[in-house]
Design a protein around this motif. Structure first.
Motif, PDB file in Angstrom:
ATOM      1  N   PHE A  39      51.344   3.577 -53.107  1.00 15.93           N
ATOM      2  CA  PHE A  39      52.438   3.938 -54.012  1.00 15.93           C
ATOM      3  C   PHE A  39      52.562   5.454 -54.105  1.00 15.93           C
ATOM      4  O   PHE A  39      53.663   6.003 -54.057  1.00 15.93           O
ATOM      5  CB  PHE A  39      52.213   3.368 -55.423  1.00 15.93           C
ATOM      6  CG  PHE A  39      52.476   1.900 -55.552  1.00 15.93           C
ATOM      7  CD1 PHE A  39      53.679   1.335 -55.147  1.00 15.93           C
ATOM      8  CD2 PHE A  39      51.528   1.060 -56.113  1.00 15.93           C
ATOM      9  CE1 PHE A  39      53.933  -0.032 -55.281  1.00 15.93           C
ATOM     10  CE2 PHE A  39      51.755  -0.297 -56.260  1.00 15.93           C
ATOM     11  CZ  PHE A  39      52.970  -0.841 -55.845  1.00 15.93           C
ATOM     12  N   ARG A  40      51.426   6.128 -54.249  1.00 18.01           N
ATOM     13  CA  ARG A  40      51.413   7.588 -54.395  1.00 18.01           C
ATOM     14  C   ARG A  40      52.033   8.270 -53.177  1.00 18.01           C
ATOM     15  O   ARG A  40      52.808   9.207 -53.317  1.00 18.01           O
ATOM     16  CB  ARG A  40      49.982   8.065 -54.614  1.00 18.01           C
ATOM     17  CG  ARG A  40      49.848   9.561 -54.829  1.00 18.01           C
ATOM     18  CD  ARG A  40      48.428   9.965 -55.102  1.00 18.01           C
ATOM     19  NE  ARG A  40      47.581   9.744 -53.925  1.00 18.01           N
ATOM     20  CZ  ARG A  40      46.265   9.958 -53.910  1.00 18.01           C
ATOM     21  NH1 ARG A  40      45.642  10.386 -55.000  1.00 18.01           N
ATOM     22  NH2 ARG A  40      45.567   9.740 -52.820  1.00 18.01           N
ATOM     23  N   SER A  41      51.710   7.780 -51.991  1.00 15.84           N
ATOM     24  CA  SER A  41      52.217   8.392 -50.759  1.00 15.84           C
ATOM     25  C   SER A  41      53.644   7.970 -50.426  1.00 15.84           C
ATOM     26  O   SER A  41      54.296   8.603 -49.606  1.00 15.84           O
ATOM     27  CB  SER A  41      51.311   8.034 -49.585  1.00 15.84           C
ATOM     28  OG  SER A  41      51.479   6.666 -49.227  1.00 15.84           O
ATOM     29  N   GLY A  42      54.112   6.896 -51.037  1.00 16.22           N
ATOM     30  CA  GLY A  42      55.430   6.359 -50.718  1.00 16.22           C
ATOM     31  C   GLY A  42      55.391   5.305 -49.627  1.00 16.22           C
ATOM     32  O   GLY A  42      56.412   4.738 -49.273  1.00 16.22           O
ATOM     33  N   LYS A  43      54.193   5.036 -49.089  1.00 16.32           N
ATOM     34  CA  LYS A  43      54.050   4.007 -48.055  1.00 16.32           C
ATOM     35  C   LYS A  43      54.461   2.641 -48.608  1.00 16.32           C
ATOM     36  O   LYS A  43      55.092   1.857 -47.905  1.00 16.32           O
ATOM     37  CB  LYS A  43      52.612   3.966 -47.551  1.00 16.32           C
ATOM     38  CG  LYS A  43      52.367   2.980 -46.441  1.00 16.32           C
ATOM     39  CD  LYS A  43      50.940   3.059 -45.941  1.00 16.32           C
ATOM     40  CE  LYS A  43      50.678   2.065 -44.832  1.00 16.32           C
ATOM     41  NZ  LYS A  43      49.274   2.144 -44.362  1.00 16.32           N
TER      42      LYS A  43
END
Length: 100
Positions: free
Chosen positions: A66-70
């Protein structure tokens, strides 16, 4: 004074797992989680996953994604974008050690 949820009460009482974070830091993170995932780690909405009893490695992986946008979720990206790896590990450990 507003009554604390059981999740926040445990964190503030110093109930380990997440010993790497101060109890106030963990408590603040848990309060953010509780808004959607429930104060006991059980969400009230079927569209939101329960965190209580999830495997710690699963929680870590998902929060990092979630943090990376993956992994796509505007809400979770917003909530996780400033989490440190230490905070992610602490949250994962905390929720994974809650009994099912």
């Amino acid at each position: 004074m507003k009554r604390m949820g059981p999740l926040l009460a445990l964190a503030l009482a110093g109930a380990a797992p997440a010993a790497a974070l101060e109890s106030g830091e963990l408590g603040a993170l848990l309060a953010q989680c509780a808004a959607c995932h429930g104060s006991d780690g059980v969400a009230k909405d079927v569209e939101i996953p329960n965190l209580k009893g999830q495997h710690d490695r699963y929680i870590v992986e998902q929060l990092r994604n979630f943090r990376s946008g993956k992994r796509k979720s505007a809400e979770m990206h917003h909530e996780s974008r400033h989490l440190t790896d230490e905070e992610i590990e602490a949250l994962a450990q905390y929720f994974s050690q809650m009994p099912h």
